[in-house]
Design a protein around this motif. Structure first.
Motif, short mmCIF file in Angstrom:
data_model
loop_
_atom_site.label_atom_id
_atom_site.label_comp_id
_atom_site.label_asym_id
_atom_site.label_seq_id
_atom_site.Cartn_x
_atom_site.Cartn_y
_atom_site.Cartn_z
N ARG A 59 0.87 -1.19 0.00
CA ARG A 59 0.00 0.00 0.00
C ARG A 59 0.90 1.24 0.00
NH1 ARG A 59 -5.48 0.75 1.39
NH2 ARG A 59 -6.00 2.85 2.11
N THR B 177 1.40 5.63 -0.91
CA THR B 177 0.76 6.94 -1.05
C THR B 177 1.31 7.59 -2.31
OG1 THR B 177 0.58 7.19 1.35
CG2 THR B 177 0.34 9.18 0.01
N TYR C 112 -3.49 9.86 -2.94
CA TYR C 112 -4.37 8.75 -2.60
C TYR C 112 -3.54 7.56 -2.16
CZ TYR C 112 -3.46 8.41 -7.63
OH TYR C 112 -2.88 8.43 -8.88
N GLU C 113 -4.19 6.68 -1.41
CA GLU C 113 -3.58 5.42 -0.97
C GLU C 113 -3.91 4.36 -2.01
OE1 GLU C 113 -1.73 5.20 1.87
OE2 GLU C 113 -2.02 7.37 2.07
N ASP D 276 -7.78 2.53 -5.17
CA ASP D 276 -7.41 3.83 -4.63
C ASP D 276 -8.41 4.25 -3.56
OD1 ASP D 276 -5.34 3.88 -6.42
OD2 ASP D 276 -6.36 5.20 -7.85
N GLU D 277 -7.89 4.65 -2.42
CA GLU D 277 -8.72 5.13 -1.31
C GLU D 277 -8.11 6.41 -0.75
OE1 GLU D 277 -10.40 0.79 0.19
OE2 GLU D 277 -8.62 1.62 1.14
N SER D 278 -8.88 7.09 0.09
CA SER D 278 -8.42 8.33 0.73
C SER D 278 -7.91 9.32 -0.32
CB SER D 278 -7.32 8.05 1.77
OG SER D 278 -7.79 7.19 2.77
N LEU E 247 -7.46 12.69 -1.77
CA LEU E 247 -7.49 14.03 -1.19
C LEU E 247 -7.01 15.05 -2.21
CD1 LEU E 247 -5.78 13.25 2.25
CD2 LEU E 247 -8.24 13.28 1.75
N TRP F 266 -2.47 16.09 2.77
CA TRP F 266 -3.72 16.54 3.40
C TRP F 266 -4.57 17.19 2.31
CZ3 TRP F 266 -4.54 21.82 2.95
CH2 TRP F 266 -3.41 22.61 2.73
N PRO G 5 -11.44 15.34 1.03
CA PRO G 5 -11.76 14.01 0.47
C PRO G 5 -12.66 14.12 -0.75
CG PRO G 5 -12.13 14.10 2.85
CD PRO G 5 -11.94 15.50 2.39
N GLN H 68 -18.04 8.24 1.70
CA GLN H 68 -17.68 7.43 2.86
C GLN H 68 -17.62 5.95 2.49
OE1 GLN H 68 -16.84 8.64 5.85
NE2 GLN H 68 -16.40 6.61 6.64
N THR I 157 -14.24 2.97 -2.63
CA THR I 157 -12.93 2.67 -3.21
C THR I 157 -13.03 2.84 -4.72
OG1 THR I 157 -12.34 1.07 -1.48
CG2 THR I 157 -11.19 0.88 -3.57
#
Length: 239
Positions: free
Chosen positions: A39, A41, A144-145, A162-164, A166, A179, A182, A186, A189
């Protein structure tokens, strides 16, 4: 530094719920392997004109579109290698050309207009793009993660999650931390299937069983619609 510099493939996107992601991972287990980075970033700077011409054209969904970004796979320093990527899409096929440069050199070239000292085909293609559109600015920072999987049969079939995701418009630097606002709902993915040919039958089966349909989703396009355009219209600046 060894890396792939030229890509030609289909990139299919899907928005998954947690249950759908779990089912897809279960179906992938006999056929796919997590890549060596696990995983990670991913950080991107999307470059655009002062009028956001590139993203506005993309959102009109033309048959042909193109974009330019600078990407790193870790928090960079001025001498860290980053990728300058020219990405084009024509008739559903994605063509990507990229070159690795030190972060400071990449930013000075793309956004500062300092000539790149290297002379090679991909550099010339990116330089033509830069000159064609004129002044390019760092328009948005997107991170993104990502978890990336590759096929165990040595084909070029790949799947990423891909998650988070931003986005921000301040402190746009690959040397800064992660940072921002989002962009996914919620628990969502973003899954991408990347291949030069068809989807394997086992993947087609799980997509059908779970009712997973292709989504028209652009990270930078979503950022423009959610953050940038409202701010230009006098709304609240999110980040």
């Amino acid at each position: 530094m060894s890396y792939q510099s030229v890509f030609r493939r289909y990139e299919l996107k899907y928005l998954l719920t947690p249950v759908q992601k779990k089912r897809v991972l279960e179906a992938m287990e006999p056929y796919m392997k997590l890549d060596e980075y696990g995983r990670t970033t991913i950080r991107n700077i999307y470059c655009d004109t002062p009028s956001y011409r590139l993203v506005r054209q993309s959102l009109e969904r033309p048959a042909y579109k193109e974009k330019l970004r600078i990407r790193s796979y870790e928090q960079a320093g001025p001498s860290s290698p980053v990728f300058v990527e020219l990405k084009k899409k024509w008739d559903g096929v994605v063509y990507k050309r990229r070159v690795a440069l030190p972060e400071r050199e990449a930013m000075d070239w793309i956004c500062g207009g300092t000539p790149c000292l290297r002379q090679e085909q991909i550099i010339r293609e990116i330089e033509y793009f830069r000159c064609f559109y004129g002044a390019l600015n760092p328009a948005a920072f997107l991170s993104y993660e990502r978890e990336a999987y590759y096929a165990g049969d040595s084909s070029d079939f790949r799947v990423t999650f891909d998650e988070s995701i931003l986005c921000r418009q301040r402190n746009i630097s690959l040397c800064a931390g992660v940072w921002g606002v989002p962009l996914l709902g919620q628990g969502q993915t973003l899954m991408e299937i990347k291949c030069s040919a068809g989807i394997p039958l086992w993947m087609a089966a799980v997509l059908s069983e779970q009712g997973i349909r292709k989504a028209s989703y652009s990270k930078y396009g979503t950022a423009y619609e959610k953050m940038i355009y409202p701010y230009l219209q006098g709304g609240r600046q999110y980040a």
